[in-house]
Design a protein around this motif. Structure first.
Motif, mmCIF file in Angstrom:
data_model
loop_
_atom_site.group_PDB
_atom_site.id
_atom_site.type_symbol
_atom_site.label_atom_id
_atom_site.label_comp_id
_atom_site.label_asym_id
_atom_site.label_seq_id
_atom_site.Cartn_x
_atom_site.Cartn_y
_atom_site.Cartn_z
ATOM 1 N N ALA A 19 0.582 82.430 -19.632
ATOM 2 C CA ALA A 19 0.219 83.710 -19.031
ATOM 3 C C ALA A 19 1.133 84.825 -19.518
ATOM 4 O O ALA A 19 0.678 85.926 -19.832
ATOM 5 C CB ALA A 19 0.270 83.598 -17.512
ATOM 6 N N VAL A 20 2.418 84.538 -19.597
ATOM 7 C CA VAL A 20 3.362 85.536 -20.088
ATOM 8 C C VAL A 20 2.994 85.928 -21.515
ATOM 9 O O VAL A 20 2.947 87.114 -21.870
ATOM 10 C CB VAL A 20 4.802 84.998 -20.029
ATOM 11 C CG1 VAL A 20 5.757 85.944 -20.744
ATOM 12 C CG2 VAL A 20 5.242 84.805 -18.589
ATOM 13 N N ALA A 21 2.722 84.923 -22.338
ATOM 14 C CA ALA A 21 2.383 85.200 -23.732
ATOM 15 C C ALA A 21 1.117 86.052 -23.809
ATOM 16 O O ALA A 21 1.055 87.023 -24.558
ATOM 17 C CB ALA A 21 2.195 83.888 -24.490
ATOM 18 N N GLY A 22 0.120 85.691 -23.023
ATOM 19 C CA GLY A 22 -1.116 86.458 -23.013
ATOM 20 C C GLY A 22 -0.858 87.918 -22.674
ATOM 21 O O GLY A 22 -1.325 88.828 -23.369
ATOM 22 N N ARG A 23 -0.087 88.134 -21.637
ATOM 23 C CA ARG A 23 0.197 89.505 -21.209
ATOM 24 C C ARG A 23 1.017 90.256 -22.246
ATOM 25 O O ARG A 23 0.890 91.474 -22.392
ATOM 26 C CB ARG A 23 0.943 89.460 -19.877
ATOM 27 C CG ARG A 23 1.315 90.795 -19.308
ATOM 28 C CD ARG A 23 1.816 90.633 -17.905
ATOM 29 N NE ARG A 23 0.704 90.566 -16.972
ATOM 30 C CZ ARG A 23 0.227 91.641 -16.331
ATOM 31 N NH1 ARG A 23 0.754 92.815 -16.532
ATOM 32 N NH2 ARG A 23 -0.789 91.516 -15.495
ATOM 33 N N ALA A 24 1.845 89.529 -22.995
ATOM 34 C CA ALA A 24 2.675 90.188 -23.998
ATOM 35 C C ALA A 24 1.937 90.320 -25.329
ATOM 36 O O ALA A 24 2.466 90.887 -26.280
ATOM 37 C CB ALA A 24 3.975 89.409 -24.184
ATOM 38 N N GLY A 25 0.733 89.774 -25.401
ATOM 39 C CA GLY A 25 -0.042 89.886 -26.624
ATOM 40 C C GLY A 25 0.507 89.064 -27.766
ATOM 41 O O GLY A 25 0.576 89.501 -28.909
ATOM 42 N N VAL A 26 0.843 87.821 -27.464
ATOM 43 C CA VAL A 26 1.556 86.983 -28.412
ATOM 44 C C VAL A 26 1.161 85.534 -28.140
ATOM 45 O O VAL A 26 0.668 85.216 -27.075
ATOM 46 C CB VAL A 26 3.071 87.251 -28.212
ATOM 47 C CG1 VAL A 26 3.747 86.100 -27.532
ATOM 48 C CG2 VAL A 26 3.739 87.654 -29.482
ATOM 49 N N ALA A 27 1.344 84.656 -29.097
ATOM 50 C CA ALA A 27 1.069 83.244 -28.868
ATOM 51 C C ALA A 27 2.230 82.606 -28.110
ATOM 52 O O ALA A 27 3.374 83.048 -28.243
ATOM 53 C CB ALA A 27 0.849 82.514 -30.185
ATOM 54 N N THR A 28 1.910 81.575 -27.354
ATOM 55 C CA THR A 28 2.917 81.004 -26.464
ATOM 56 C C THR A 28 4.235 80.647 -27.160
ATOM 57 O O THR A 28 5.304 81.029 -26.686
ATOM 58 C CB THR A 28 2.353 79.777 -25.742
ATOM 59 O OG1 THR A 28 1.139 80.149 -25.102
ATOM 60 C CG2 THR A 28 3.324 79.278 -24.700
ATOM 61 N N PRO A 29 4.212 79.927 -28.276
ATOM 62 C CA PRO A 29 5.503 79.508 -28.847
ATOM 63 C C PRO A 29 6.371 80.676 -29.281
ATOM 64 O O PRO A 29 7.595 80.519 -29.417
ATOM 65 C CB PRO A 29 5.095 78.660 -30.055
ATOM 66 C CG PRO A 29 3.697 78.248 -29.781
ATOM 67 C CD PRO A 29 3.073 79.394 -29.035
#
Lengths: 189, 189
Positions: free
Chosen positions: A31-41
């Motif tokens: 979810a954090v990655a999604g909100r930051a516009g980035v892939a999880t890793p």
DNA sequence: ACATTGCGGCTAGGCTTATTAGCCATCAAG
DNA sequence: CTTGATGGCTAATAAGCCTAGCCGCAATGT
């Protein structure tokens, strides 16, 4: 692939937004990655792991809260300071219940590296200065103040108070209990 | 493959043993299954899912705690009853910190189906009977009592009190604050 | 200008956990 | 002895955390 211009602080921003919206359980790396516009890793370039992110969120919240309390206690002393402190504490929790609830889950309990906690404690001690408490008495008084304030905050944020009676009134009673009982710390070993 | 003779209660037993040993985070279905001598999916024959298991643990703990409090308050009234209640509450938490901490995570907040919570509340109300409080006053007083007791419990169980001062003394001060402040509930609307 | 170097993205993939589907043995009751 | 429910099981999916390793961009030095 252009750089997203992320930073540890930006990651914490996203995390805080998530716990605001959905409580501590909503804090997932995906979810954090999604909100930051980035892939999880990619997050691991800025934050060691989920545990550290939780810790950073805790520190952020602690700092916000500490600032609030500092402003509230400014220029006050004695009962007046304690009352202002307690009201400011609750007002923060009411405004950001998810944020406050997210703080518990981190389970750090290492006050050494937790400078933010120390600063908050310092403000509490300062507010208690007017009661002529010394050494251990101060510690006991601060613990009671923290217990009252934190207990009410946790219960309210978790929806633990089901009945429709006025929460403000309940809290004012709690404030009166603490303020009335603080002088009793004198002589406690 | 002989039957393991499992039951919902036995599953909760295993879950409680786990949170006792490792805190709320140690409660996973895999661990419960291992302790019960069964494969993970078998648990679903006794419990709907992890959320329900957590709920059942909460109810179990709430019932144990309620029984303790009931015994402690038995035959007492007024300040004496409140003091006994508060001491019994803390003694339970000190004995079973993981168990108590596991209670928060369930985040039920549905007092309707939570009969155990109602029973605990009833004991608190009974202890407050001696203060000649009526209606809303009783609600406010109970909220303050719960806040104090729960706040101290959470902080102590989480290791939030870092300093070496005597926790008993701190708690006695908190008790004095509550007992001294309860009469102040009269007249609170 | 251009090479170099490191930072910050990415994909692929492994491991754990929750959960579902569907199979089969056991046991109690008729 | 049959039958049917109950309580095990294996297989498989999805989500989540995390690691490994690749590659482009950009800042820096010459």
């Amino acid at each position: 692939m252009p750089r997203a211009g992320l930073s540890p602080a930006a990651v914490v921003d996203a995390a805080v937004a998530l716990v605001d919206a959905g409580g501590p359980g909503a804090l997932t790396l995906a979810a954090v990655a999604g909100r930051a516009g980035v892939a999880t890793p990619s997050l691991y370039k800025h934050v060691r792991n989920l545990a550290e992110l939780r810790q950073l969120v805790t520190v952020r919240v602690l700092e916000e809260l500490t600032e609030r309390l500092g402003e509230a206690a400014l220029g006050r002393s004695g009962d007046d300071a304690v009352r202002a402190l307690m009201r400011a504490y609750r007002s923060y929790v009411v405004e950001h219940p998810g944020r406050y609830a997210a703080m518990d889950q981190s389970a750090d309990a290492q006050p050494e590296d937790n400078a933010a906690g120390e600063r908050l404690l310092a403000i509490i001690y300062a507010a208690l200065r007017g009661y002529a408490l010394e050494g251990s008495e101060l510690v006991h008084a601060a613990r009671c103040l923290r217990s009252a304030v934190h207990g009410f905050a946790v219960l309210e944020a978790a929806g633990g108070f089901g009945l429709p009676e006025d929460l403000e009134a309940s809290y004012e009673l709690l404030i009166a209990m603490v303020v009335g009982g603080l002088p009793g710390a004198r002589g406690v070993t």
